[in-house]
Design an enzyme around this catalytic site. Structure first.
Site, PDB file in Angstrom:
ATOM      1  N   SER A 185      30.021  30.404  35.879  1.00 31.45           N
ATOM      2  CA  SER A 185      30.888  29.228  35.996  1.00 31.45           C
ATOM      3  C   SER A 185      30.237  27.987  35.385  1.00 31.45           C
ATOM      4  O   SER A 185      29.014  27.850  35.383  1.00 31.45           O
ATOM      5  CB  SER A 185      31.177  28.929  37.461  1.00 31.45           C
ATOM      6  OG  SER A 185      31.695  30.053  38.097  1.00 31.45           O
ATOM      7  N   GLU A 236      31.558  42.413  41.708  1.00 33.13           N
ATOM      8  CA  GLU A 236      31.433  41.360  42.726  1.00 33.13           C
ATOM      9  C   GLU A 236      32.596  41.448  43.718  1.00 33.13           C
ATOM     10  O   GLU A 236      32.407  41.367  44.931  1.00 33.13           O
ATOM     11  CB  GLU A 236      31.416  39.992  42.036  1.00 33.13           C
ATOM     12  CG  GLU A 236      31.216  38.837  42.997  1.00 33.13           C
ATOM     13  CD  GLU A 236      31.114  37.491  42.276  1.00 33.13           C
ATOM     14  OE1 GLU A 236      31.343  37.439  41.057  1.00 33.13           O
ATOM     15  OE2 GLU A 236      30.811  36.498  42.960  1.00 33.13           O
ATOM     16  N   GLN A 285      23.789  34.786  38.939  1.00 33.81           N
ATOM     17  CA  GLN A 285      24.898  34.903  38.000  1.00 33.81           C
ATOM     18  C   GLN A 285      25.211  33.536  37.407  1.00 33.81           C
ATOM     19  O   GLN A 285      25.578  32.621  38.150  1.00 33.81           O
ATOM     20  CB  GLN A 285      26.107  35.429  38.769  1.00 33.81           C
ATOM     21  CG  GLN A 285      27.276  35.793  37.910  1.00 33.81           C
ATOM     22  CD  GLN A 285      28.477  36.164  38.765  1.00 33.81           C
ATOM     23  OE1 GLN A 285      28.894  35.398  39.618  1.00 33.81           O
ATOM     24  NE2 GLN A 285      29.028  37.330  38.549  1.00 33.81           N
ATOM     25  N   GLU A 319      44.417  32.533  44.234  1.00 31.63           N
ATOM     26  CA  GLU A 319      45.546  32.396  43.306  1.00 31.63           C
ATOM     27  C   GLU A 319      45.324  33.289  42.083  1.00 31.63           C
ATOM     28  O   GLU A 319      46.261  33.929  41.587  1.00 31.63           O
ATOM     29  CB  GLU A 319      45.708  30.932  42.851  1.00 31.63           C
ATOM     30  CG  GLU A 319      46.213  29.982  43.919  1.00 31.63           C
ATOM     31  CD  GLU A 319      45.137  29.587  44.931  1.00 31.63           C
ATOM     32  OE1 GLU A 319      43.939  29.809  44.657  1.00 31.63           O
ATOM     33  OE2 GLU A 319      45.492  29.056  45.994  1.00 31.63           O
TER      34      GLU A 319
HETATM   35  C1  LIG Z   1      30.298  30.627  47.700  1.00 32.47           C
HETATM   36  C2  LIG Z   1      30.480  30.594  46.214  1.00 32.47           C
HETATM   37  C3  LIG Z   1      29.552  31.232  45.417  1.00 32.47           C
HETATM   38  C4  LIG Z   1      29.688  31.219  44.035  1.00 32.47           C
HETATM   39  N1  LIG Z   1      28.723  31.824  43.294  1.00 32.47           N
HETATM   40  C5  LIG Z   1      28.786  31.766  41.958  1.00 32.47           C
HETATM   41  C6  LIG Z   1      27.713  32.300  41.167  1.00 32.47           C
HETATM   42  O1  LIG Z   1      26.704  32.802  41.706  1.00 32.47           O
HETATM   43  N2  LIG Z   1      27.790  32.203  39.843  1.00 32.47           N
HETATM   44  C7  LIG Z   1      28.866  31.649  39.208  1.00 32.47           C
HETATM   45  O2  LIG Z   1      28.876  31.631  37.992  1.00 32.47           O
HETATM   46  N3  LIG Z   1      29.898  31.099  39.913  1.00 32.47           N
HETATM   47  C8  LIG Z   1      29.870  31.149  41.276  1.00 32.47           C
HETATM   48  N4  LIG Z   1      30.892  30.589  42.017  1.00 32.47           N
HETATM   49  C9  LIG Z   1      31.973  29.879  41.328  1.00 32.47           C
HETATM   50  C10 LIG Z   1      33.337  30.518  41.425  1.00 32.47           C
HETATM   51  O3  LIG Z   1      33.420  31.667  40.659  1.00 32.47           O
HETATM   52  C11 LIG Z   1      34.362  29.461  41.008  1.00 32.47           C
HETATM   53  O4  LIG Z   1      34.283  28.398  41.945  1.00 32.47           O
HETATM   54  C12 LIG Z   1      35.777  29.993  40.974  1.00 32.47           C
HETATM   55  O5  LIG Z   1      35.947  30.900  39.919  1.00 32.47           O
HETATM   56  C13 LIG Z   1      36.831  28.890  40.845  1.00 32.47           C
HETATM   57  O6  LIG Z   1      36.559  28.050  39.796  1.00 32.47           O
HETATM   58  P1  LIG Z   1      36.535  26.457  39.997  1.00 32.47           P
HETATM   59  O7  LIG Z   1      35.702  26.164  41.190  1.00 32.47           O
HETATM   60  O8  LIG Z   1      36.153  25.854  38.699  1.00 32.47           O
HETATM   61  O9  LIG Z   1      38.029  26.082  40.359  1.00 32.47           O
HETATM   62  P2  LIG Z   1      39.240  25.814  39.339  1.00 32.47           P
HETATM   63  O10 LIG Z   1      39.277  26.929  38.348  1.00 32.47           O
HETATM   64  O11 LIG Z   1      39.131  24.436  38.803  1.00 32.47           O
HETATM   65  O12 LIG Z   1      40.485  25.941  40.269  1.00 32.47           O
HETATM   66  C14 LIG Z   1      40.944  24.879  41.107  1.00 32.47           C
HETATM   67  C15 LIG Z   1      42.207  25.350  41.839  1.00 32.47           C
HETATM   68  O13 LIG Z   1      43.245  25.617  40.878  1.00 32.47           O
HETATM   69  C16 LIG Z   1      43.729  26.943  41.063  1.00 32.47           C
HETATM   70  N5  LIG Z   1      44.065  27.524  39.747  1.00 32.47           N
HETATM   71  C17 LIG Z   1      43.329  27.425  38.606  1.00 32.47           C
HETATM   72  N6  LIG Z   1      43.951  28.095  37.613  1.00 32.47           N
HETATM   73  C18 LIG Z   1      45.081  28.613  38.133  1.00 32.47           C
HETATM   74  C19 LIG Z   1      46.152  29.418  37.602  1.00 32.47           C
HETATM   75  N7  LIG Z   1      46.178  29.761  36.334  1.00 32.47           N
HETATM   76  N8  LIG Z   1      47.128  29.804  38.442  1.00 32.47           N
HETATM   77  C20 LIG Z   1      47.139  29.434  39.763  1.00 32.47           C
HETATM   78  N9  LIG Z   1      46.170  28.660  40.301  1.00 32.47           N
HETATM   79  C21 LIG Z   1      45.162  28.266  39.501  1.00 32.47           C
HETATM   80  C22 LIG Z   1      42.583  27.697  41.706  1.00 32.47           C
HETATM   81  O14 LIG Z   1      43.052  28.834  42.420  1.00 32.47           O
HETATM   82  C23 LIG Z   1      42.001  26.631  42.632  1.00 32.47           C
HETATM   83  O15 LIG Z   1      42.737  26.580  43.820  1.00 32.47           O
HETATM   84  C24 LIG Z   1      30.784  30.570  43.408  1.00 32.47           C
HETATM   85  C25 LIG Z   1      31.736  29.925  44.213  1.00 32.47           C
HETATM   86  C26 LIG Z   1      31.582  29.916  45.599  1.00 32.47           C
HETATM   87  C27 LIG Z   1      32.606  29.218  46.442  1.00 32.47           C
END
Ligand SMILES: Cc1cc2nc3c(=O)[nH]c(=O)nc-3n(C[C@H](O)[C@H](O)[C@H](O)COP(=O)(O)OP(=O)(O)OC[C@H]3O[C@@H](n4cnc5c(N)ncnc54)[C@H](O)[C@@H]3O)c2cc1C
Length: 441
Positions: free
Chosen positions: A118, A233, A115, A395
């Protein structure tokens, strides 16, 4: 009467799959041969259409098939992003030609997909993604970076979200593609995690070519398809799946397992298990109960109370996920219900981590050597935080539940209707944003 007809039908399915397994399951088959047989019989993904790994059964019948495969000690169907998300998405949004092209290969485990959603500047605010796809005749040319892509290192294809139009608001200019990853311009770099493994990657795409016919859904209409992907998912993460995919084998030619004998794979996995025992369902209340017994704390009333509370929450969640599936079957979006299941399962994960580490005491700090269950609980404790991030953070699930189930006011979102090119988004250009705007996972 209806109930009787239904149970007669399930008995028939049970008898059929039992006979079939007796005639077909052999541990000395090659992995690819077995998965092909399972798909041809319609037992790999029973709810999918005939000729595509299934036989369009209801979930109850699929559950019976899964049970019988397990009871016979046979290997389950292939698992992975392609099978859990790609197949359902193609069946829901793909053209007939796309389904015929890809679904049978996914069903038989011939392909592994990942996928590619991100990005460094687009996780929770997925609609802020910047990877571009530009039309060039009958193909698209893709440039940009993806992040956290599980299984990208061996995947044949990826489910890709790309911006195809920057002149419209951020959710309107996104398109959904299937991209061939075995081509020049695709660079996959593994990311090392705190549990010592490297299960996901950064993926760089430079002038990567995607044929026009690989667009899934309409041009610029990728957002609802992405939402459906996330829902599938979350249902999986929340424990809603009836399938039990093979744990010891992964799909796809690039993974290198399809031409291997199942007996060899089983032997290899047993050997690995001897070195590092696997505790089935290591995060479940049942595993907590066994651990409490093993460390002699199963009569402690506080421990018993905690495990009982966890069990109650886990059962309630199982029913809730079932309800989410039912909502989906009735044709309504199951987003918020799936979010509830996912949120509770990350809470359950944390509870399992805390209970097991408190039962282990000082041993909880050790991951090597002659330790309880070969360190399986410690490993789980190092991995379980990912549950509250992958597929949308806790969140974000709370926001979705608040807005869509409880009817709370929407989060303010100042950039909702502005053309994307007017926004300052991403890692380089992003301005400090104190509006709390726009999480859409
Ligand atoms: C084990 C694992 C597998 C994954 N596999 C995939 C994959 O195969 N393909 C893929 O595309 N992605 C994948 N991901 C990515 C995952 O979808 C993202 O890490 C996730 O959506 C969070 O985005 P970020 O890491 O950019 O955090 P951010 O969006 O930067 O968030 C940082 C913090 O801010 C908080 N936050 C952000 N916005 C808000 C809001 N509006 N209100 C309240 N809190 C908020 C979040 O909850 C978090 O605590 C994977 C992640 C993990 C951990």
């Amino acid at each position: 009467m209806i109930h009787d007809q239904n149970s007669d039908l399930l008995d028939e399915v049970r008898a059929e799959v039992r006979t079939w397994l007796k005639e077909n399951w052999q541990v000395n088959l090659l992995l690819g041969e077995w998965w092909q047989l399972l798909a041809d019989a319609g037992f790999a993904f029973p709810t999918w259409p005939a000729g595509m790994g299934g036989r369009k059964t209801r979930r109850e019948a699929a559950k019976v098939i899964t049970e019988e495969i397990g009871r016979a000690g046979a290997l389950g169907p292939p698992g992975g992003v392609g099978q859990m998300i790609g197949g359902p998405i193609l069946l829901e949004f793909g053209t007939e030609e796309q389904r015929r092209r890809w679904v049978p290969a996914l069903a038989a485990g011939a392909e592994s997909w990942c996928q590619l959603f991100s990005e460094p500047g687009a996780g929770s605010d997925l609609a802020g993604l910047q990877l571009r796809a530009e039309r060039d005749g009958d193909r698209w040319v893709v440039n940009g970076q993806k992040l956290w892509s599980r299984e990208a290192e061996t995947a044949e294809r990826g489910l890709l979200l790309a911006r195809t139009d920057s002149s419209v608001p951020k959710r309107k200019g996104i398109s959904y593609f299937v991209v061939d990853l075995d081509q020049d311009g695709v660079e996959v770099r593994p990311i090392r995690q705190m549990n010592g493994r490297a299960t996901f990657n950064e993926v760089f795409l430079t002038d990567v070519v995607v044929p026009a016919e690989n667009l899934v859904g309409a041009l610029g209409q990728g957002w609802p398809v992405a939402q459906a992907s996330l829902m599938y998912e979350r249902l999986e993460v929340g424990g809603g799946g009836v399938l039990r995919p093979a744990r010891i084998a992964s799909p796809g030619r690039r993974g290198g397992m399809l031409d291997r004998r199942i007996s060899d794979l089983v032997e290899e996995s047993r050997r690995a298990e001897r070195e590092r025992p696997v505790v089935p369902g290591v995060r479940t209340p049942a595993a907590m109960t066994r651990l409490a017994r093993d460390v002699g704390k199963n009569q402690d009333p506080l421990v018993r109370q905690r495990i009982a509370a966890m069990h109650a929450m886990s059962e309630a969640n199982r029913m809730r996920v079932r309800q989410a599936r039912a909502v989906r079957r009735r044709g309504r979006e199951a987003g918020p219900e799936a979010s509830m299941g996912k949120l509770v399962s990350s809470e359950l994960g944390r509870e399992a981590r805390d209970i097991s580490l408190s039962l282990l005491g000082a041993e909880g700090m050790v991951t090597e050597g002659d330790i309880t269950a070969g360190g399986a609980f410690q490993q789980m404790a190092l991995s379980v935080q990912s549950l509250s991030i992958a597929g949308g953070t806790d969140e974000i699930q709370r926001n979705l539940i608040g807005e869509r189930l409880l009817g709370l006011p929407r989060e303010p979102e100042v950039d909702r209707d502005a053309p994307f090119h007017q926004l300052r988004v991403g890692t380089q250009e992003k301005e400090p944003d104190d509006s709390g705007a726009g999480p859409r996972r």
